[in-house]
Scaffold this motif. Structure first.
Motif, short mmCIF file in Angstrom:
data_model
loop_
_atom_site.label_atom_id
_atom_site.label_comp_id
_atom_site.label_asym_id
_atom_site.label_seq_id
_atom_site.Cartn_x
_atom_site.Cartn_y
_atom_site.Cartn_z
N LYS A 113 4.40 9.33 13.35
CA LYS A 113 5.32 8.35 12.74
C LYS A 113 6.79 8.69 13.02
N HIS B 140 8.37 10.73 7.72
CA HIS B 140 7.35 9.74 7.37
C HIS B 140 5.97 10.38 7.25
N GLY B 141 5.95 11.71 7.19
CA GLY B 141 4.72 12.42 6.90
C GLY B 141 3.91 12.92 8.07
N SER C 153 9.22 17.68 5.27
CA SER C 153 9.67 16.30 5.11
C SER C 153 11.03 16.10 5.79
N GLN D 177 5.36 13.73 1.29
CA GLN D 177 4.55 12.97 0.34
C GLN D 177 3.59 12.05 1.07
N ASP D 178 4.04 11.45 2.17
CA ASP D 178 3.22 10.47 2.90
C ASP D 178 2.07 11.15 3.62
#
Length: 185
Positions: free
Chosen positions: A149, A144-145, A139, A184-185
């Motif tokens: 991104k 942004h995962g 991360s 997390q994304d």
């Protein structure tokens, strides 16, 4: 409700329970016999000791080329969760959602390896270690995962700086690619 084969199920249950108890009673005896067999049997001989005999444990007690090192997990040591555009990791969300399951701990500061890695590497050097296993907080690289991104150049630079500092101090870096620290994304 009463089932027509209820009696058969009860008998089966009693039979299984009795057999289980008998097996458990036999295992200690079998275990004792196995232990006695190992202790009493003549030891297999080798071409010599694996390690040289010594009354003192030192580097010479280990084979040539053996590496002594330290290890960390990014989530547990880095801290600085709001720096280098670091995005939330799975563990960040989990520990904030279920704090009691995480002993009310989180990675917000941790041991602040992010800011203190040079000091920590000097400690490793003073311990005369050869290697350091570190993991990557993905991360911090992909806030942004996903790569599509965006990549945090500051996050990449952080790991580049850590590895350079290790090499400058004669410590071999070993990177764990996946240590349960994903965005997390």
């Amino acid at each position: 409700p009463v089932y027509p084969d209820h009696h058969k199920l009860s008998v089966l249950k009693i039979t299984r329970t009795t057999k289980s108890k008998m097996a458990l009673q036999k295992f200690p005896l079998v275990g004792l016999l196995l232990l006695l067999t190992v202790v009493v049997s003549p030891a297999a001989t080798a071409d010599g000791p694996v390690c040289p005999p010594s009354t003192k444990l030192s580097r010479s007690s280990f084979p040539e080329g053996f590496l002594f090192g330290t290890a960390t997990a990014a989530y547990q040591v880095e801290g600085a969760v709001n720096e280098t555009c670091r995005g939330p990791a799975l563990w960040d969300i989990y520990c904030k959602r279920y704090p009691k399951r995480c002993n009310n701990d989180n990675a917000d500061v941790a041991v602040d390896f992010f800011h203190r890695y040079k000091e920590d590497i000097q400690l490793m050097k003073s311990l005369n270690t050869d290697a350091f296993r570190l993991s990557i907080a993905w991360s911090r690289i992909f806030p942004h995962g996903r790569k599509e991104k965006g990549v945090s150049q500051a996050g990449v630079q952080f790991y580049h700086d850590v590895i350079d500092e290790l090499l400058r101090n004669g410590i071999i870096p070993f990177v764990t690619v996946f240590h349960w620290d994903t965005p997390q994304d």
